[in-house]
Scaffold this motif. Structure first.
Motif, PDB file in Angstrom:
ATOM      1  N   GLU A 127     -10.015  57.310 -34.574  1.00  0.00           N
ATOM      2  CA  GLU A 127      -9.209  58.521 -34.496  1.00  0.00           C
ATOM      3  C   GLU A 127      -8.301  58.875 -33.242  1.00  0.00           C
ATOM      4  N   HIS A 145      -1.183  52.818 -27.077  1.00  0.00           N
ATOM      5  CA  HIS A 145      -1.107  52.346 -28.384  1.00  0.00           C
ATOM      6  C   HIS A 145       0.130  52.899 -28.997  1.00  0.00           C
ATOM      7  N   ASN A 181       6.841  50.504 -26.483  1.00  0.00           N
ATOM      8  CA  ASN A 181       6.773  49.445 -27.384  1.00  0.00           C
ATOM      9  C   ASN A 181       6.836  48.227 -26.722  1.00  0.00           C
ATOM     10  N   HIS A 199      -2.269  54.887 -35.862  1.00  0.00           N
ATOM     11  CA  HIS A 199      -2.859  55.388 -37.017  1.00  0.00           C
ATOM     12  C   HIS A 199      -2.131  54.710 -38.243  1.00  0.00           C
ATOM     13  N   LYS A 200      -0.857  54.455 -38.233  1.00  0.00           N
ATOM     14  CA  LYS A 200      -0.200  53.889 -39.205  1.00  0.00           C
ATOM     15  C   LYS A 200      -0.369  52.392 -39.556  1.00  0.00           C
ATOM     16  N   TYR A 201      -0.485  51.810 -38.258  1.00  0.00           N
ATOM     17  CA  TYR A 201      -0.720  50.277 -38.400  1.00  0.00           C
ATOM     18  C   TYR A 201      -2.016  49.645 -37.992  1.00  0.00           C
ATOM     19  N   ARG A 202      -3.167  50.523 -38.012  1.00  0.00           N
ATOM     20  CA  ARG A 202      -4.298  50.385 -37.486  1.00  0.00           C
ATOM     21  C   ARG A 202      -4.890  48.961 -38.404  1.00  0.00           C
ATOM     22  N   TYR A 203      -4.862  48.920 -39.315  1.00  0.00           N
ATOM     23  CA  TYR A 203      -5.613  47.843 -40.292  1.00  0.00           C
ATOM     24  C   TYR A 203      -4.867  46.282 -39.807  1.00  0.00           C
ATOM     25  N   GLU A 216       1.864  53.853 -32.805  1.00  0.00           N
ATOM     26  CA  GLU A 216       1.556  54.155 -34.175  1.00  0.00           C
ATOM     27  C   GLU A 216       0.359  53.546 -34.769  1.00  0.00           C
ATOM     28  N   TYR A 239      -3.088  45.825 -37.076  1.00  0.00           N
ATOM     29  CA  TYR A 239      -3.353  45.545 -35.781  1.00  0.00           C
ATOM     30  C   TYR A 239      -4.786  44.985 -35.559  1.00  0.00           C
TER      31      TYR A 239
END
Length: 305
Positions: free
Chosen positions: A86, A15, A266, A19-23, A17, A25
């Motif tokens: 998390e 994965h 990436n 935590h930054k782009y979770r929603y 980032e 994704y």
């Protein structure tokens, strides 16, 4: 207790980032999963509802699309959970189960494509024998074997893998595939040899058989009328496109495992997402657009005519 947790759980480190782009994704992949289910199930339902689609060719197409739904369902629910978690972790047993189901369904896909190639070969090259050869009992047997043979073969591999010890607990990916075998303390010769046999049996041999049957179809079509050639192309082209598409993805999957340390994170994520999004969406679109009878019923459904 902490040591036990480390031993029984594997971290999915592919994965980027999250935590930054979770929603973002989560929304994108949930939409993709929804479209996969809708597109594939729509074609399957049309095949079930309309009697003129109760022919071996369309039955095999329906089976292939069901396979795509199962393939996606094996990956997407866990992936969606990971985006909102998390920690992106999975138990070793579930990871191995996911990888096993993933390759079992991949093997089924190749066998179903081989069965479809055989169906087209008999239909085009031996049309008078077609009703006798492709009886209902034969069609059912071929469908069962297409799912049962890979399942049994991978069950044997599971037995080999049961006693393997792990020395690494970080998987370079977003879901479990053959990368799991790189976590072994020592490479098992038995597993490696059996893996090659599996690759030959459920990938290479079916692909060679498909190429042989379509070569025969091409020869017969070339010797026939222009109308006959057009009809043969209409029914065979979608199958060939699906075969080429899926073979490319499986080749990518095998290559990535060998080169995983050399691929930027990436790039690896983008390629993995393409593999689990593009292929399951590709099949119903190709068959919906290119198969004349399916396309006809699909247009009536969409435009209520």
């Amino acid at each position: 207790m902490g040591d036990d947790l480390n031993v029984t759980h594997i971290t999915l480190s592919g994965h980027v980032e999250v935590h930054k782009y979770r929603y973002l994704y989560f929304v994108i992949m949930l939409t993709a999963y929804f479209l996969i289910i809708c597109f594939n199930c729509t074609i399957v339902c049309l095949t079930v509802i309309h009697k003129n689609l109760h022919e071996p060719m369309y039955i095999f197409i329906g089976a292939l699309l069901i396979n795509s739904v199962l393939y996606s369902t094996n990956i997407y629910p866990k992936l969606l959970i990971d985006f909102l978690s998390e920690k992106q972790i999975i138990t070793h047993s579930l990871c191995f189960l996911q990888a096993s189901v993933y390759y079992t369904l991949a093997g089924s896909e190749f066998l179903l494509l081989a069965v479809m190639a055989y169906d087209r070969y008999v239909s085009i090259c031996k049309p008078l024998q077609y009703p006798t050869v492709m009886r209902k009992a034969v069609v059912n047997t071929l469908l069962v074997l297409s799912w049962l043979v890979p399942a049994c073969e991978f069950a044997v591999q599971d037995a080999f893998y049961a006693s393997v010890k792990l020395c690494s607990f970080t998987l370079k990916g977003i879901f479990c595939n053959s990368s799991i075998y790189s976590l072994q303390c020592v490479r098992s010769v038995a597993i490696s040899v059996y893996g090659v046999l599996l690759l030959l049996n459920i990938v290479l041999f079916p692909v060679l058989f498909i190429l042989f049957t379509y070569t025969r179809i091409l020869i017969v079509s070339y010797q026939s009328s222009k109308t006959f050639r057009r009809k043969a192309a209409q029914t065979c082209l979608p199958h060939l496109l699906v075969l080429i598409n899926f073979t490319c993805f499986i080749t990518y999957d095998v290559v990535v495992v060998r080169l995983e340390s050399d691929i930027p994170k990436n790039v690896g994520l983008i390629l993995a997402l393409q593999m689990i999004v593009y292929h399951p969406l590709f099949n119903p679109i190709i068959y919906g657009l290119k198969m004349k009878e399916i396309s006809k019923h699909l247009k009536r459904l969409l435009f209520h005519r």
